[in-house]
Design a protein around this motif. Structure first.
Motif, PDB file in Angstrom:
ATOM      1  N   GLU A 209       0.853  -1.184   0.000  1.00  0.00           N
ATOM      2  CA  GLU A 209       0.000   0.000   0.000  1.00  0.00           C
ATOM      3  C   GLU A 209       0.892   1.237   0.000  1.00  0.00           C
ATOM      4  OE1 GLU A 209      -3.558  -1.911   2.771  1.00  0.00           O
ATOM      5  OE2 GLU A 209      -2.181  -0.429   3.611  1.00  0.00           O
ATOM      6  N   GLU A 374      -8.552  -6.928   3.229  1.00  0.00           N
ATOM      7  CA  GLU A 374      -7.227  -6.435   3.583  1.00  0.00           C
ATOM      8  C   GLU A 374      -7.325  -5.280   4.556  1.00  0.00           C
ATOM      9  OE1 GLU A 374      -7.823  -3.151   0.931  1.00  0.00           O
ATOM     10  OE2 GLU A 374      -8.402  -5.228   0.792  1.00  0.00           O
ATOM     11  N   GLU A 408      -4.278   5.665   2.999  1.00  0.00           N
ATOM     12  CA  GLU A 408      -4.019   4.760   1.872  1.00  0.00           C
ATOM     13  C   GLU A 408      -4.457   5.432   0.573  1.00  0.00           C
ATOM     14  OE1 GLU A 408      -5.802   0.759   2.083  1.00  0.00           O
ATOM     15  OE2 GLU A 408      -5.789   0.759  -0.116  1.00  0.00           O
ATOM     16  N   HIS A 411      -2.665   1.071  -3.897  1.00  0.00           N
ATOM     17  CA  HIS A 411      -2.563  -0.311  -3.428  1.00  0.00           C
ATOM     18  C   HIS A 411      -2.219  -1.194  -4.623  1.00  0.00           C
ATOM     19  CE1 HIS A 411      -4.378  -3.386  -0.401  1.00  0.00           C
ATOM     20  NE2 HIS A 411      -3.217  -3.761  -0.894  1.00  0.00           N
TER      21      HIS A 411
HETATM   22 MG    MG Z   1      -6.522  -1.325  -0.357  1.00  0.00          MG
END
Ligand code: MG
Ligand code: ATP
Ligand code: MG
Ligand code: MG
Length: 565
Positions: A209, A374, A408, A411
């Motif tokens: 990530e 995840e 994030e 990814h």
């Molecule tokens: Mg992700």
């Protein structure tokens, strides 16, 4: 551009619904407007920023050899049934029916659609590898849309999918994507880290990530300057609190006689509603020892509760092995858990915490939202990662480790053959045999990058855009223009000259007080401000102030363009 033709939509008050600074500033500065929960309009000013991010992403994807295409946002259910995700994805998937009562979804991601394309179009290993990408609107019915465009329901994503005959080829493209992402976020002017991430239910062997560092980030990431990095979302950011002194409750919990959660709940007197009890706590019937099971659900609020308010729970969860947790995943049902925790372990960490945890849960807060594995099972992938403590050496010997909050923004995954096998995406290999292709997928939250950039770059006066993302490079503020034709003409000439030199300039031709004008320009966050008035014209100078400069300075008119470059 002139403000008279490009109206600003700034607000004086901070909208009450906005919790994080990026959301507040995007609203106040007139970049976005809310339509409904998780749905936002990009005003002209905002769209300019979004397009700049998009452009950087597009250039770097192209440079890395990826091919842009555009898939439909609406996808037929049949494909999702083939992959098994029609059942698994849960309520984050927005399902719809057409007039013939056929099922569709609004794509939250496009593995099925792209794999369907590839199984039809690609027959031979000679056509591989290929890496397709699109920049497109996604819809995820997030259980808790929040922070504006940061966690929206409709948002803009760049998603790429690569196809290969073997693992070596996948690794090469994966590495190229890793490098491209690093270039993208560097070009955006952001401080970021690439961290190891759990590959979770998607399967596959590698995942990273990309996180923009910001205190408001929902994830915790650990990294050493030596390069080691991991997402440790569950780990508390601070050291776990000391275990509370044993209480009467703890003694009794640790004794035999509490064999079920009902016993435990009755004993502790936890006011648990049926819903919360079922979803959060469960007894394991098979276990010899009394077990408390914590059900993890696809639930951001639950994550937040665990990570922020109840760091104690992170510790026992990190003690439960990955294998144990993985084994506990209901096959095909899309739900997670239960995770068995021996009562004494829980007791060590304080049942008072447990009571808080349960009562702190919001009664309607535990609908199943399906699983985004995840995130919802955010244990790091390797055992080493579980015991990361800030200040200690990293598992690879580099160090010391730092733990920071991250957002994030990207990814990347090595998916392997999960989708290609389910959908029969085969090619003929060199020896003429059918072979299932192997896949990678690579996402960037294009719209989230805009919010993340603000979380990292703002002050008490507003946004401080990294130069590469600003909607305009330069704010041009004439003083006394209403009365002075000379100032008006000089401003217009400077505007044209700077535009011709390649800068985008926002000339504030409103008849307003300089203070109001400056406050607006600071709020919207343009990197450079130029002020011209009669006096400056007499002196042959322009007053310049960079958005982060403490004060203005004077630049010779003749040197201005060179200075700005
Ligand atoms: Mg992700
Ligand atoms: P998160 O953990 O924040 O829920 P995710 O892991 O579910 O994100 P991915 O499936 O990895 O998201 O999607 C690729 C990228 O899309 C993410 O890295 C993120 O930048 C962005 N993204 C995901 N969900 C949202 C959302 N609700 N709003 C805006 N951007 C999002
Ligand atoms: Mg998610
Ligand atoms: Mg995630």
């Amino acid at each position: 551009m002139r403000v008279s033709q490009f109206p600003l939509n700034t607000l004086k008050e901070t909208p009450a619904e906005a919790e994080v600074v990026s959301h507040q500033l995007l609203l106040r500065a007139g970049y976005i407007r809310r339509l409904a929960s998780g749905l936002y309009t990009w005003l002209p000013l905002g769209l300019r920023v979004l397009r700049r991010v998009e452009q950087i992403v597009r250039e770097e994807m192209n440079r890395a050899g990826a091919l842009e295409l555009l898939m439909p946002a609406v996808q037929p259910a049949e494909l999702w049934q083939e992959s098994g995700r029609w059942e698994q994805y849960g309520s984050e998937l927005l399902r719809l029916q057409d007039r013939h009562q056929r099922d569709f979804c609004f794509g939250p991601t496009h593995e099925e659609v792209i794999t369907d394309l590839v199984r039809r179009e690609i027959r031979s290993y000679k056509q591989l590898p290929v890496n397709y990408y699109q920049i497109q609107t996604k819809f995820r019915d997030e259980r808790r849309p929040r922070f504006g465009i940061m966690r929206a329901r409709e948002f803009l994503m760049k998603d790429a999918y690569s196809f290969h005959v073997d693992a070596g080829s996948l690794q090469a493209t994966y590495d190229a994507m890793h490098a491209a992402y690093s270039r993208i976020f560097s070009r955006c002017g952001l401080e970021f880290r690439a961290v190891e991430a759990d590959t979770g239910s998607i399967g596959g062997s590698a995942s990273h990530e990309f996180h923009v560092l910001a205190d408001s980030g929902e994830d915790s990431i650990a990294f050493s300057e030596g390069g080691y990095a991991a997402n440790v979302e569950l780990a508390p950011t601070a050291a776990p609190p000391p275990a509370p002194a044993p209480s009467r409750a703890l003694e009794k919990v640790a004794t035999p006689g509490v064999h079920s959660i009902e016993d435990l709940v009755a004993f502790l007197g936890i006011p648990v509603t049926q819903t919360v009890k079922t979803l959060v706590l469960e007894a394991s019937a098979e276990a010899d020892a009394p077990l408390v099971a914590v059900l993890l659900r696809g639930d951001h609020e639950l994550n937040a509760v665990k990570a922020e308010k109840h760091p104690w729970i992170a510790t026992p969860l990190r003690m439960a092995g990955d294998a144990e947790i993985r084994a506990a995943i209901g096959a095909g049902t899309g739900s997670l858990g239960p995770v068995g925790l021996p009562l004494p372990v829980l007791a060590d960490h304080g049942v008072a915490g447990l009571a808080d945890f349960v009562t702190g849960a919001n009664a309607d807060g535990f609908h199943l939202t399906g699983v985004n594995w995840e995130r919802d099972l955010p244990l790091p992938a390797t055992a080493d990662l579980r015991n990361i403590t800030a200040g200690e050496a990293a598992p690879d010997g580099s160090g010391p480790m730092g733990i920071r909050r991250g957002i994030e923004v990207g990814h990347i995954f090595q998916l392997g053959d999960k989708y290609s096998r389910a959908l029969n995406a085969n090619v003929l290999d060199e020896s003429g045999r059918e072979r299932v292709v192997t896949m990678g997928c690579y996402g960037i939250g294009v719209s989230r990058v805009v919010a993340a950039a603000i979380e990292q770059n703002h002050d008490d006066r507003g946004i401080c855009w990294p130069a590469a993302l600003a909607p305009f490079d330069i704010a041009l503020c004439p003083i006394g223009a209403k009365k002075s034709q000379r100032v008006r003409e000089a401003a217009a000439a400077l505007h044209d000259e700077l535009e011709a030199a390649g800068f985008s300039v926002l000339l504030d031709d409103r008849d307003i007080r300089p203070g109001v004008m400056f406050a607006d320009m600071e709020l919207i966050g343009l990197p450079h401000r130029l002020v011209i008035g009669e006096r400056a014209l007499d002196e042959g100078v322009i007053e310049y102030q960079g958005r982060r400069d403490p004060e203005a300075s004077k630049i010779q008119r003749s040197q201005l363009v060179g200075f700005l470059r």
